[in-house]
Design a protein around this motif. Sequence first.
Motif, mmCIF file in Angstrom:
data_model
loop_
_atom_site.group_PDB
_atom_site.id
_atom_site.type_symbol
_atom_site.label_atom_id
_atom_site.label_comp_id
_atom_site.label_asym_id
_atom_site.label_seq_id
_atom_site.Cartn_x
_atom_site.Cartn_y
_atom_site.Cartn_z
ATOM 1 N N ALA A 77 0.821 -1.195 0.000
ATOM 2 C CA ALA A 77 0.000 0.000 0.000
ATOM 3 C C ALA A 77 0.864 1.258 0.000
ATOM 4 N N VAL A 78 1.836 1.310 0.924
ATOM 5 C CA VAL A 78 2.759 2.430 1.006
ATOM 6 C C VAL A 78 4.168 1.847 0.938
ATOM 7 N N SER A 79 4.904 2.243 -0.048
ATOM 8 C CA SER A 79 6.251 1.702 -0.222
ATOM 9 C C SER A 79 7.288 2.814 -0.150
ATOM 10 N N GLN A 80 8.460 2.450 0.330
ATOM 11 C CA GLN A 80 9.558 3.408 0.447
ATOM 12 C C GLN A 80 10.813 2.778 -0.126
ATOM 13 N N THR A 81 11.636 3.594 -0.717
ATOM 14 C CA THR A 81 12.953 3.147 -1.154
ATOM 15 C C THR A 81 13.973 4.223 -0.880
ATOM 16 N N PRO A 82 15.171 3.867 -0.456
ATOM 17 C CA PRO A 82 15.577 2.492 -0.133
ATOM 18 C C PRO A 82 15.139 2.093 1.274
ATOM 19 N N LYS A 83 15.330 0.851 1.632
ATOM 20 C CA LYS A 83 15.021 0.384 2.980
ATOM 21 C C LYS A 83 16.150 0.752 3.942
ATOM 22 N N TYR A 84 17.366 0.690 3.436
ATOM 23 C CA TYR A 84 18.528 1.078 4.227
ATOM 24 C C TYR A 84 19.351 2.074 3.421
ATOM 25 N N LEU A 85 19.932 3.029 4.137
ATOM 26 C CA LEU A 85 20.749 4.046 3.486
ATOM 27 C C LEU A 85 21.887 4.404 4.425
ATOM 28 N N VAL A 86 23.096 4.093 4.013
ATOM 29 C CA VAL A 86 24.284 4.430 4.792
ATOM 30 C C VAL A 86 25.093 5.419 3.976
ATOM 31 N N THR A 87 25.419 6.538 4.584
ATOM 32 C CA THR A 87 26.108 7.587 3.843
ATOM 33 C C THR A 87 26.980 8.397 4.791
ATOM 34 N N GLN A 88 27.831 9.207 4.209
ATOM 35 C CA GLN A 88 28.743 10.000 5.023
ATOM 36 C C GLN A 88 28.204 11.405 5.253
ATOM 37 N N MET A 89 28.678 12.003 6.310
ATOM 38 C CA MET A 89 28.321 13.397 6.620
ATOM 39 C C MET A 89 28.612 14.285 5.430
ATOM 40 N N GLY A 90 27.723 15.229 5.211
ATOM 41 C CA GLY A 90 27.926 16.193 4.145
ATOM 42 C C GLY A 90 27.292 15.809 2.830
ATOM 43 N N ASN A 91 26.951 14.523 2.695
ATOM 44 C CA ASN A 91 26.321 14.078 1.442
ATOM 45 C C ASN A 91 24.868 14.522 1.353
ATOM 46 N N ASP A 92 24.336 14.448 0.135
ATOM 47 C CA ASP A 92 22.914 14.712 -0.119
ATOM 48 C C ASP A 92 22.258 13.402 -0.541
ATOM 49 N N LYS A 93 21.081 13.125 0.036
ATOM 50 C CA LYS A 93 20.407 11.871 -0.295
ATOM 51 C C LYS A 93 18.902 12.104 -0.392
ATOM 52 N N SER A 94 18.248 11.183 -1.091
ATOM 53 C CA SER A 94 16.787 11.243 -1.222
ATOM 54 C C SER A 94 16.156 9.920 -0.831
ATOM 55 N N ILE A 95 14.977 10.005 -0.277
ATOM 56 C CA ILE A 95 14.159 8.835 0.033
ATOM 57 C C ILE A 95 12.842 9.011 -0.719
ATOM 58 N N LYS A 96 12.399 7.921 -1.343
ATOM 59 C CA LYS A 96 11.177 8.003 -2.133
ATOM 60 C C LYS A 96 10.036 7.261 -1.463
ATOM 61 N N CYS A 97 8.848 7.768 -1.685
ATOM 62 C CA CYS A 97 7.652 7.142 -1.117
ATOM 63 C C CYS A 97 6.539 7.170 -2.144
ATOM 64 N N GLU A 98 5.823 6.056 -2.208
ATOM 65 C CA GLU A 98 4.682 5.950 -3.119
ATOM 66 C C GLU A 98 3.547 5.234 -2.408
ATOM 67 N N GLN A 99 2.320 5.706 -2.630
ATOM 68 C CA GLN A 99 1.157 5.000 -2.070
ATOM 69 C C GLN A 99 0.157 4.725 -3.196
ATOM 70 N N ASN A 100 -0.433 3.535 -3.134
ATOM 71 C CA ASN A 100 -1.403 3.142 -4.170
ATOM 72 C C ASN A 100 -2.805 3.015 -3.589
ATOM 73 N N LEU A 101 -3.052 3.755 -2.505
ATOM 74 C CA LEU A 101 -4.346 3.695 -1.825
ATOM 75 C C LEU A 101 -5.318 4.758 -2.327
ATOM 76 N N GLY A 102 -4.854 5.627 -3.196
ATOM 77 C CA GLY A 102 -5.712 6.707 -3.671
ATOM 78 C C GLY A 102 -5.899 7.817 -2.645
ATOM 79 N N HIS A 103 -5.066 7.839 -1.623
ATOM 80 C CA HIS A 103 -5.175 8.871 -0.593
ATOM 81 C C HIS A 103 -4.688 10.215 -1.127
ATOM 82 N N ASP A 104 -5.165 11.286 -0.487
ATOM 83 C CA ASP A 104 -4.774 12.616 -0.952
ATOM 84 C C ASP A 104 -3.773 13.292 -0.026
ATOM 85 N N THR A 105 -3.432 12.658 1.080
ATOM 86 C CA THR A 105 -2.522 13.278 2.035
ATOM 87 C C THR A 105 -1.390 12.318 2.360
#
Lengths: 110, 116
Positions: free
Chosen positions: B3-31
């Motif tokens: 229903a609600v998925s996120q990627t990645p599940k684990y994220l290891v990175t160093q200080m100063g880096n820039d990273k993104s986490i993605k989220c998607e929902q297929n429930l048709g919710h608006d919030t």
Amino acid sequence: SQQGEEDPQALSIQEGENATMNCSYKTSINNLQWYRQNSGRGLVHLILIRSNEREKHSGRLRVTLDTSKKSSSLLITASRAADTASYFCATSTGANNLFFGTGTRLTVIP
Amino acid sequence: DTAVSQTPKYLVTQMGNDKSIKCEQNLGHDTMYWYKQDSKKFLKIMFSYNNKELIINETVPNRFSPKSPDKAHLNLHINSLELGDSAVYFCASSQGVGEVKIYEQYFGPGTRLTVT
């Protein structure tokens, strides 16, 4: 702060016993919800009770709400090993926000 | 189906880096929401989006920037990562508006971010 607080922080019981967790909060609410979180997983919604309700049941779950005392309790009857998890209460003012409590870690011993 | 998925599940990175986490929902919710859960399991809301518009922005450093390309997606971008950003980040969704408002939130599995 609108954060709720659960009591106790940790609870350990034998399988088959009942488990009771309490939640206290500070502000007026529209509804109060209980969620379960298994280790390493996301939260799962269990039950919602509205501010004009005093008690609600769902399977082995019973939730009470006392708005005068700003408190709620979650009772799990006939506990099972699979009920082992952290339980959180969350309050809502009716807007798109939830304020979570600090959680109760429940361990059910087989 | 998740229903609600996120990627990645684990994220290891160093200080100063820039990273993104993605989220998607297929429930048709608006919030959709982003929460941060710290090492003591305290869960705190960071952002909330309704129909791609920001409606909640709690006290979060401006290094954190949510982006919602459509109402089914809410991504979290973090600039200049710091040690204190290490936590589990949860995405959630609900039906926030309309005649039938659903207050219950549906959570993703979480992204464990470790900053070294």
